[in-house]
Each structure stands twice: as structure tokens, then as C-alpha cells.
Design a protein around this motif. Structure first.
Motif, PDB file in Angstrom:
ATOM      1  N   PRO A   1       0.828  -1.208   0.000  1.00  0.00           N
ATOM      2  CA  PRO A   1       0.000   0.000   0.000  1.00  0.00           C
ATOM      3  C   PRO A   1       0.861   1.255   0.000  1.00  0.00           C
ATOM      4  O   PRO A   1       1.984   1.243   0.492  1.00  0.00           O
ATOM      5  CB  PRO A   1      -0.789  -0.125   1.299  1.00  0.00           C
ATOM      6  N   SER A   2       0.318   2.338  -0.541  1.00  0.00           N
ATOM      7  CA  SER A   2       1.054   3.598  -0.622  1.00  0.00           C
ATOM      8  C   SER A   2       0.111   4.757  -0.337  1.00  0.00           C
ATOM      9  O   SER A   2      -0.808   5.022  -1.108  1.00  0.00           O
ATOM     10  CB  SER A   2       1.690   3.758  -2.008  1.00  0.00           C
ATOM     11  N   ASN A   3       0.334   5.435   0.791  1.00  0.00           N
ATOM     12  CA  ASN A   3      -0.457   6.602   1.182  1.00  0.00           C
ATOM     13  C   ASN A   3      -1.956   6.283   1.192  1.00  0.00           C
ATOM     14  O   ASN A   3      -2.765   7.010   0.640  1.00  0.00           O
ATOM     15  CB  ASN A   3      -0.172   7.778   0.249  1.00  0.00           C
ATOM     16  N   THR A   4      -2.281   5.179   1.824  1.00  0.00           N
ATOM     17  CA  THR A   4      -3.661   4.722   1.863  1.00  0.00           C
ATOM     18  C   THR A   4      -3.881   3.937   3.140  1.00  0.00           C
ATOM     19  O   THR A   4      -2.931   3.594   3.855  1.00  0.00           O
ATOM     20  CB  THR A   4      -3.956   3.827   0.645  1.00  0.00           C
ATOM     21  N   ALA A   5      -5.144   3.655   3.433  1.00  0.00           N
ATOM     22  CA  ALA A   5      -5.462   2.734   4.522  1.00  0.00           C
ATOM     23  C   ALA A   5      -5.473   1.314   3.991  1.00  0.00           C
ATOM     24  O   ALA A   5      -5.588   1.081   2.781  1.00  0.00           O
ATOM     25  CB  ALA A   5      -6.821   3.074   5.126  1.00  0.00           C
TER      26      ALA A   5
ATOM     27  N   ARG B   1      -1.221  -2.958  14.143  1.00  0.00           N
ATOM     28  CA  ARG B   1      -2.373  -2.794  15.021  1.00  0.00           C
ATOM     29  C   ARG B   1      -3.417  -1.916  14.335  1.00  0.00           C
ATOM     30  O   ARG B   1      -3.079  -0.979  13.611  1.00  0.00           O
ATOM     31  CB  ARG B   1      -1.953  -2.133  16.341  1.00  0.00           C
ATOM     32  N   LEU B   2      -4.684  -2.225  14.551  1.00  0.00           N
ATOM     33  CA  LEU B   2      -5.767  -1.438  13.971  1.00  0.00           C
ATOM     34  C   LEU B   2      -5.671   0.019  14.409  1.00  0.00           C
ATOM     35  O   LEU B   2      -5.399   0.311  15.580  1.00  0.00           O
ATOM     36  CB  LEU B   2      -7.114  -2.011  14.381  1.00  0.00           C
ATOM     37  N   GLY B   3      -5.883   0.935  13.463  1.00  0.00           N
ATOM     38  CA  GLY B   3      -5.889   2.354  13.757  1.00  0.00           C
ATOM     39  C   GLY B   3      -4.528   3.017  13.784  1.00  0.00           C
ATOM     40  O   GLY B   3      -4.451   4.236  13.977  1.00  0.00           O
ATOM     41  N   ASN B   4      -3.444   2.275  13.574  1.00  0.00           N
ATOM     42  CA  ASN B   4      -2.095   2.837  13.652  1.00  0.00           C
ATOM     43  C   ASN B   4      -1.505   3.125  12.277  1.00  0.00           C
ATOM     44  O   ASN B   4      -1.924   2.539  11.274  1.00  0.00           O
ATOM     45  CB  ASN B   4      -1.159   1.890  14.411  1.00  0.00           C
ATOM     46  N   GLN B   5      -0.496   4.014  12.244  1.00  0.00           N
ATOM     47  CA  GLN B   5       0.187   4.388  11.020  1.00  0.00           C
ATOM     48  C   GLN B   5       1.547   3.698  10.933  1.00  0.00           C
ATOM     49  O   GLN B   5       2.205   3.471  11.952  1.00  0.00           O
ATOM     50  CB  GLN B   5       0.387   5.903  10.959  1.00  0.00           C
ATOM     51  N   TYR B   6       1.960   3.406   9.678  1.00  0.00           N
ATOM     52  CA  TYR B   6       3.227   2.708   9.468  1.00  0.00           C
ATOM     53  C   TYR B   6       3.898   3.208   8.188  1.00  0.00           C
ATOM     54  O   TYR B   6       3.254   3.795   7.320  1.00  0.00           O
ATOM     55  CB  TYR B   6       2.996   1.190   9.357  1.00  0.00           C
ATOM     56  N   THR B   7       5.196   2.947   8.090  1.00  0.00           N
ATOM     57  CA  THR B   7       5.924   3.123   6.834  1.00  0.00           C
ATOM     58  C   THR B   7       6.606   1.795   6.510  1.00  0.00           C
ATOM     59  O   THR B   7       6.887   0.988   7.405  1.00  0.00           O
ATOM     60  CB  THR B   7       6.989   4.230   6.925  1.00  0.00           C
ATOM     61  N   TRP B   8       6.843   1.566   5.235  1.00  0.00           N
ATOM     62  CA  TRP B   8       7.575   0.372   4.843  1.00  0.00           C
ATOM     63  C   TRP B   8       8.506   0.712   3.685  1.00  0.00           C
ATOM     64  O   TRP B   8       8.251   1.632   2.924  1.00  0.00           O
ATOM     65  CB  TRP B   8       6.642  -0.777   4.493  1.00  0.00           C
TER      66      TRP B   8
ATOM     67  N   VAL C   1       9.218  -2.872   7.892  1.00  0.00           N
ATOM     68  CA  VAL C   1       8.033  -2.115   8.300  1.00  0.00           C
ATOM     69  C   VAL C   1       8.360  -1.416   9.615  1.00  0.00           C
ATOM     70  O   VAL C   1       8.865  -2.039  10.557  1.00  0.00           O
ATOM     71  CB  VAL C   1       6.809  -3.032   8.479  1.00  0.00           C
ATOM     72  N   SER C   2       8.054  -0.109   9.678  1.00  0.00           N
ATOM     73  CA  SER C   2       8.339   0.683  10.874  1.00  0.00           C
ATOM     74  C   SER C   2       7.068   1.352  11.377  1.00  0.00           C
ATOM     75  O   SER C   2       6.152   1.645  10.590  1.00  0.00           O
ATOM     76  CB  SER C   2       9.389   1.751  10.568  1.00  0.00           C
ATOM     77  N   ASP C   3       7.020   1.606  12.691  1.00  0.00           N
ATOM     78  CA  ASP C   3       5.852   2.269  13.261  1.00  0.00           C
ATOM     79  C   ASP C   3       5.984   3.780  13.115  1.00  0.00           C
ATOM     80  O   ASP C   3       6.923   4.281  12.483  1.00  0.00           O
ATOM     81  CB  ASP C   3       5.635   1.849  14.707  1.00  0.00           C
ATOM     82  N   ASP C   4       5.067   4.528  13.719  1.00  0.00           N
ATOM     83  CA  ASP C   4       5.068   5.983  13.522  1.00  0.00           C
ATOM     84  C   ASP C   4       6.177   6.691  14.286  1.00  0.00           C
ATOM     85  O   ASP C   4       6.319   7.915  14.187  1.00  0.00           O
ATOM     86  CB  ASP C   4       3.705   6.573  13.888  1.00  0.00           C
TER      87      ASP C   4
ATOM     88  N   ALA D   1       7.056   3.848   1.395  1.00  0.00           N
ATOM     89  CA  ALA D   1       5.693   4.366   1.329  1.00  0.00           C
ATOM     90  C   ALA D   1       5.087   4.281   2.720  1.00  0.00           C
ATOM     91  O   ALA D   1       5.590   3.564   3.598  1.00  0.00           O
ATOM     92  CB  ALA D   1       4.845   3.578   0.338  1.00  0.00           C
ATOM     93  N   GLY D   2       4.001   5.007   2.912  1.00  0.00           N
ATOM     94  CA  GLY D   2       3.307   4.979   4.186  1.00  0.00           C
ATOM     95  C   GLY D   2       1.903   4.409   4.040  1.00  0.00           C
ATOM     96  O   GLY D   2       1.340   4.382   2.946  1.00  0.00           O
ATOM     97  N   PHE D   3       1.346   3.945   5.138  1.00  0.00           N
ATOM     98  CA  PHE D   3      -0.035   3.471   5.157  1.00  0.00           C
ATOM     99  C   PHE D   3      -0.538   3.493   6.585  1.00  0.00           C
ATOM    100  O   PHE D   3       0.240   3.645   7.536  1.00  0.00           O
ATOM    101  CB  PHE D   3      -0.158   2.066   4.560  1.00  0.00           C
ATOM    102  N   PHE D   4      -1.837   3.348   6.745  1.00  0.00           N
ATOM    103  CA  PHE D   4      -2.400   3.179   8.081  1.00  0.00           C
ATOM    104  C   PHE D   4      -3.451   2.090   8.026  1.00  0.00           C
ATOM    105  O   PHE D   4      -4.047   1.829   6.971  1.00  0.00           O
ATOM    106  CB  PHE D   4      -2.964   4.484   8.645  1.00  0.00           C
ATOM    107  N   VAL D   5      -3.649   1.431   9.156  1.00  0.00           N
ATOM    108  CA  VAL D   5      -4.650   0.374   9.261  1.00  0.00           C
ATOM    109  C   VAL D   5      -5.951   1.004   9.732  1.00  0.00           C
ATOM    110  O   VAL D   5      -5.956   1.857  10.617  1.00  0.00           O
ATOM    111  CB  VAL D   5      -4.200  -0.723  10.242  1.00  0.00           C
ATOM    112  N   VAL D   6      -7.063   0.611   9.105  1.00  0.00           N
ATOM    113  CA  VAL D   6      -8.351   1.192   9.480  1.00  0.00           C
ATOM    114  C   VAL D   6      -8.653   0.928  10.951  1.00  0.00           C
ATOM    115  O   VAL D   6      -8.107   0.007  11.557  1.00  0.00           O
ATOM    116  CB  VAL D   6      -9.490   0.642   8.600  1.00  0.00           C
TER     117      VAL D   6
END
Length: 279
Positions: free
Chosen positions: A135-139, A189-196, A162-165, A214-219
Motif C-alpha cells: 500500500p502507498s499513502n492509503t489505509a 495494530r488497527l488504527g495505527n500508522q506505518y511506513t515500509w 516495516v516501521s511504526d510511527d 511508502a506509508g499506510f495506516f490500518v483502518v
């Protein structure tokens, strides 16, 4: 036609897709019929219709509506007149209505711009659409995505991190493929942001070029629960895939939604509505 009746019809058409509460009563997820068959007022995929609306459908035309309050799906078949009501889609004359539950309770409202409607039936066949980096700049809808990227010149393998915020690496693996599935214990984890990031490596394990990231977040938990409940099987109906894509988009999972919009548009190449949703 009397002036009073004309005024009443004008108000009905003007308010057909509006809700003073901001919450649509039903979402139209499919309209099927031979070319030239049109309901009154005309229905289109992703229309949001409020309670009290009347729909007249000719013989040979069907429409599917999802009640966003109850999570029930209504398949209405003409000829006949139908009323959108708090009790669902009701047949007032000779039409038939089939009902099934697609979710246990209410679904989030959606706001997606749409265009004209093309009427045809379909069955979903293939969903995978190549993206430069996903994923890239998306949930994403859950915590076990499959990360995908384009093959890089000179790479024999790839190191994926994969790294956390806080930029702390929480998961790292090497692979020879241009994709990697995260497992339940990967730390998302749900609701958190990450980069990979993906680093291309040569046969000795040394980088051959700069990493791409790229970055993403989990719904959030509520969205994840809804999406898991309505996720269709590969051979599910057109309506089921429209509903799922709309809910993905509403939750911010635009990459996943775009993959489905593209597949739907390929199934209905003449649908202007779907073309507008494809990027």
C-alpha cells in the motif's frame, strides 16, 4: 396534470437523493436491464436514496438497494412500483422483492461522485491489479496485507522493513519475490500508522540501489469489523462488490477500492459511472 401534482413530482425528483439528516436510507448497488429500460426516477450505481421515495421499474429491470441502517439487501424486480421505507424496499403493485442480510447492523454512509449508469450483469473474476507499490499513502482493511512492488533492475532479492510511527522497525524479512505477506504476529495494530521500505539486494546481499518507501495506516476497529463482515467471495454478485468497494473507499482504503473499481470497469467497459471512479 394539476399544478399541485406537478409541484409534488418536482419536489420528489429534487429530493430523491437527498437526506436532511445527512444519512442515506439506501445505497443503490446495481441496476440490471436491457438497453433503454429506465426506472422513474432513473437509478444509478451509488445513488443514495431517502425514505419515502417512489421508484417505478418497467418489466425486465431490476435494482439492488442496500439499507445502510439495517444492513439488508433488497433485490427489486419490475414491472411495478416500489417505495423506499424504514421497513426496506416495499413492492406497492406487481413487482417482487427478495431480501437478504449482508451485514449485522448498520453500515457507514458513503459519499462518492458518480456518473451515468450502464446496465448489465456481471460476476467478479480477477481482482489483482499491479500497482507500483502497495500500500502507498492509503489505509488497509486489516493487519495482514500482502505488500507488493515492481521488480527492480539488478535485484536478486529484497529486504522489506516495516516501521511504526516513531520510525522503529517492527518487522523485517527478505524475499526473492516482488511481494511479501505480513503475518498476524508482524506487529500491525488497527488504527495505527506505518511506513515500509524495500531495498533491492544483489546475490551477496548488498544493496544495488536506494530503497523505495511508502506509508499506510490500518483502518480503525469499527471499519475493520464492517469490512470483514461484507467482504465478498470472488464469485459474489456485482452488488456485493460495489458495496465493498464503496465501504473501502469510505474507510480510506483507496488502493484496495481502486483495484475493485478497475476490475468492475473492465467488466462493464461502457459504464461512465465506473470510468469516473477509475484513476
Amino acid at each position: 396534470m394539476s399544478l399541485l401534482r406537478a409541484a409534488t413530482v418536482a419536489v420528489l425528483v429534487a429530493n430523491f437523493f437527498l437526506s436532511t439528516s445527512g444519512w442515506a436510507d439506501v445505497l443503490i448497488t446495481d441496476v440490471i436491464g436491457k438497453p433503454g429500460l429506465v426506472s422513474k426516477p432513473p437509478l444509478a450505481i451509488l445513488n443514495e436514496v431517502v425514505n419515502g421515495s417512489l421508484v417505478e421499474a418497467p418489466a425486465g429491470l431490476q435494482f439492488t438497494a442496500i439499507d445502510l441502517v439495517t444492513g439488508k439487501e433488497y433485490l427489486a424486480s419490475g414491472p411495478g412500483q416500489f417505495r423506499i421505507a424504514s421497513a426496506g424496499v416495499l413492492s406497492l403493485t406487481t413487482g417482487t422483492v427478495k431480501v437478504r442480510s449482508v451485514a449485522d447492523g448498520s453500515l457507514p454512509d458513503v459519499r462518492i461522485a458518480t456518473g451515468k449508469l450502464s446496465r448489465a450483469s456481471m460476476t467478479m473474476r480477477t481482482l489483482l491489479v499491479k500497482l507500483p507499490m502497495y500500500p502507498s499513502n492509503t489505509a488497509i482493511p486489516d493487519t495482514t496485507p500482502t505488500l507488493r512492488w515492481a521488480h527492480m533492475a539488478g535485484a536478486s532479492s529484497y529486504r522489506v522493513t516495516v516501521s511504526d510511527d516513531t520510525n522503529r522497525a517492527i518487522w523485517q524479512r527478505n524475499t526473492t519475490e516482488a511481494q511479501l505477506a505480513l503475518i498476524p504476529d508482524s506487529g500491525l495494530r488497527l488504527g495505527n500508522q506505518y511506513t515500509w521500505k524495500v531495498e533491492p539486494l544483489n546475490q551477496t546481499g548488498d544493496p544495488v540501489s536506494n530503497a523505495t518507501s511508502a506509508g499506510f495506516f490500518v483502518v480503525a476497529e469499527d471499519a475493520a469489523r464492517v469490512l470483514a463482515a461484507i467482504k465478498p467471495e470472488p464469485d459474489a454478485s456485482f452488488s456485493a462488490w460495489v458495496l465493498y468497494a464503496a465501504q473501502l473507499q469510505q474507510a480510506g482504503a483507496t488502493d484496495d477500492a481502486q483495484t475493485i473499481w478497475q476490475a468492475l470497469a473492465r467488466e462493464r467497459p461502457g459504464d461512465v459511472n465506473l470510468k469516473k471512479l477509475v484513476k
